[in-house]
Enzyme design. Structure first.
Site: not given
Length: 230
Positions: A59-60, A63
């Protein structure tokens, strides 16, 4: 070519792991003990904990990929007991950049969930496997992060959308106010449900939304003061 360039960029992003991550398997075992989840052994819970934080890491990194797409370097990806965060070389400029970066993380979790659910419904993995539970968790992680509250991705998405029609300060103030109101509603709902953990999370999100709005006001005031001195 694109995959190779992406792999090269991701390789240069430092990833740090906080010591608190070691407590997560114990949290899962505690949930098993009170009957909140299916009881598993310590080894299985450790494996599941690794799978969860692999999803959070992806998820990170989503980003970070979004930031790279708009020309912003990621200085660090940090994981801790409560999740993770990315530290960017600079703040996004305008709604387009922030929207791309904010949506990239939940998009990764949705992609993971769709892949695992596809494998489940095709019979490639059993319905009662940890992979099936991980698919549901990734979907829940994406939906939770899209709630329009700070410091969640949804708060940043709302600010990005609002900033197309107003100033950054106005967009932040309105998004933060919406976040505080929504978090207050969640706190009231948690009392009605008898769910103190939901209330505690809502309190944290209300505080996060308030701090984000306050910081934007202070930053604008500081910039104006600097211009007057100049």
């Amino acid at each position: 070519m694109l995959v190779s360039a992406l792999r090269s960029r991701l390789r240069r992003i430092p990833v740090t792991f906080h010591w608190s991550l070691a407590l997560f398997p114990m949290l899962l075992i505690g949930l098993d003990a009170v009957g909140a989840r299916e009881v598993r052994g310590v080894g299985q819970e450790a494996i599941f904990a690794v799978m969860i934080f692999a999803s959070i890491l992806l998820h990170e990194l989503g980003h970070a990929i979004g930031a790279s797409f708009v020309g912003i370097r990621t200085r660090e990806v940090a994981l801790h007991l409560l999740g993770g965060h990315v530290r960017l070389a600079r703040h996004p400029l305008g709604g387009r950049e922030e929207l791309i970066i904010a949506l990239a993380g939940p998009a990764v979790n949705i992609a993971i969930a769709m892949l695992l659910l596809g494998l489940r419904f095709s019979g490639a993995i059993p319905s009662d496997s940890m992979a099936s539970e991980l698919a549901v968790l990734n979907l829940a992680l994406a939906l939770f992060n899209l709630l329009p509250l700070f410091p969640l991705d949804g708060g940043r998405v709302l600010r990005a959308v609002l900033s197309f029609g107003m100033s950054h300060l106005g967009a932040t103030t309105l998004a933060a106010s919406c976040g505080v109101v929504l978090a207050a509603g969640l706190m009231v709902l948690s009392i009605d449900m008898g769910a103190p953990l939901v209330g505690l999370i809502a309190l944290f999100l209300a505080f996060g939304s308030y701090v984000e709005g306050k910081a934007a006001v202070q930053a604008v005031a500081a910039a104006k003061a600097a211009r007057r001195r100049g």
